[in-house]
Scaffold this active site. Sequence first.
Site, short mmCIF file in Angstrom:
data_model
loop_
_atom_site.label_atom_id
_atom_site.label_comp_id
_atom_site.label_asym_id
_atom_site.label_seq_id
_atom_site.Cartn_x
_atom_site.Cartn_y
_atom_site.Cartn_z
N GLU A 1 -4.01 3.39 5.31
CA GLU A 1 -2.62 3.33 6.00
C GLU A 1 -2.14 1.63 6.09
O GLU A 1 -1.26 1.40 6.07
CB GLU A 1 -2.62 4.04 7.33
CG GLU A 1 -1.94 5.22 7.18
CD GLU A 1 -1.80 5.85 8.71
OE1 GLU A 1 -1.60 7.03 8.42
OE2 GLU A 1 -1.90 5.13 9.71
N HIS B 1 -25.59 13.54 -5.89
CA HIS B 1 -25.75 14.92 -6.81
C HIS B 1 -24.49 15.36 -6.98
O HIS B 1 -24.35 16.44 -7.76
CB HIS B 1 -26.82 15.83 -6.29
CG HIS B 1 -28.18 15.19 -5.69
ND1 HIS B 1 -29.14 15.51 -6.79
CD2 HIS B 1 -28.67 14.14 -4.84
CE1 HIS B 1 -30.28 14.70 -6.22
NE2 HIS B 1 -29.88 13.83 -5.12
N LYS C 1 7.40 14.20 5.91
CA LYS C 1 7.85 14.88 7.35
C LYS C 1 9.39 15.17 7.02
O LYS C 1 9.71 16.32 7.48
CB LYS C 1 7.62 13.73 8.33
CG LYS C 1 6.30 13.70 8.92
CD LYS C 1 6.24 12.63 9.99
CE LYS C 1 4.78 12.31 10.43
NZ LYS C 1 4.67 11.07 11.46
#
Length: 432
Positions: A285, A306, A420
């Site tokens: 951010e 792995h 948003k």
Amino acid sequence: MSNLKVDLKSSNVDMQNILEYKEQVKEIDTKLRTNSNDQSDFRGWIELPTNYDKEEFSRIKEAAKKIQSDSEVFVSIGIGGSYLGARAVIDSLTSTFYNYKKQSTPQMLYAGNNISPVYLNELIDLIGDRDFSINVISKSGTTTEPAIAFRVFREILENKYGVEEARKRIYVTTDKAKGALKQLSIEEGYETFVVPDNIGGRYSVLTAVGLLPIAVAGINIDALMQGAKEAQDKYQDSDLKYNECYQYAVARNILHKDQKDIEILVNYEPKLHYFTEWWKQLYGESEGKMGRGIFPAGVDFTTDLHSMGQYIQEGKRHLFETVINIEESASDILMKEEEDNLDGLNYLSGKTMDYVNKKAMEGTIEAHVKGRVPNIVINIDKLDEKTVGHLIYFFELACAVSGNILGVNPFNQPGVEEYKKNMFRLLEKPGY
Ligand code: PA5
């Protein structure tokens, strides 16, 4: 005393390269520290380990004691910077199996960090008939995810305990004056804690945002703050030559200029999984804007060797790794000799499991460096409150300096609003 050492010998970056940034870093240091308590920007975290609200700090401890005495479960409701810091510290400093064990401090659960009804229903189911309290954490007081979870939990608490008793089990951490949550807290008389104006969400773990849940889990928040204070003192020096925090910030930018666009934070201790999640938010951010930024990723080794090991070893060469090495393991297991040696492990007898883990780390660094993945190693003595406080401050300060080297504002997050707006429009929220 907490300690941290940055080792650049496997990073392909030498001190001479780093010191070319000496003047630029000095300027950034001055810019960051001048009037850092100014309320109009977001640099309050720089002085926080010395300049925090002591009265509120005592109130956090008192609230934590009360919650420990009347609640078997504690639900922390928040998202992003209002969630990850607390979880990072709690997971780093409590047993890996904390929530499965019977103990004197409450089970720690987290809500409001997604919009899955399945998650919330299963969480409610898990709490069952047990006594619980909640802490809703939101600086803006308007974030959708925690707001939905809070509405649901408030109703459950009021039905279970009645409105009066429910009020005593709801703790609110929000802005000191604005937002829907602040308004509601005033009307209902909830105990509230403050997210300081001059500290953004992802830099707020050492405020009430992180400290209340952390204290409820039984962690010593004095020692945590002391570790951060030791880091604050240690990284005061604006001279790059003597400041390892700034050297890390510069090294990652030098690597980035050399086409390394992804930084992978590596640990060899599963407890650090959420620390990496916190770090990813901090750097993602803070730096990802204006078409710039190093993409922050994370792996837990040896587990992810792995799964992700193949890519890191031989995939696209746009990666570098930053390895957190805990020098002293909190506990260990000695490998014993077996007479029949059917599993072929006798070559390890007399050695400890931590020794094996360290050799895995050394071998992996060697392999990845050979595969052209530079490695920065951050050595810490052990995983305790002071060291975690120190690490938090180290990464926050390095992030602020690094963002400035990249030429972005590391304290805003304009891009987060885009989804948003669309979501609200699709939900037909008034005004969208
Ligand atoms: O770092 C940030 O600012 C964000 O991640 C916020 O912490 C997150 O969006 C939650 O916001 P709020 O605390 O206002 O609910």
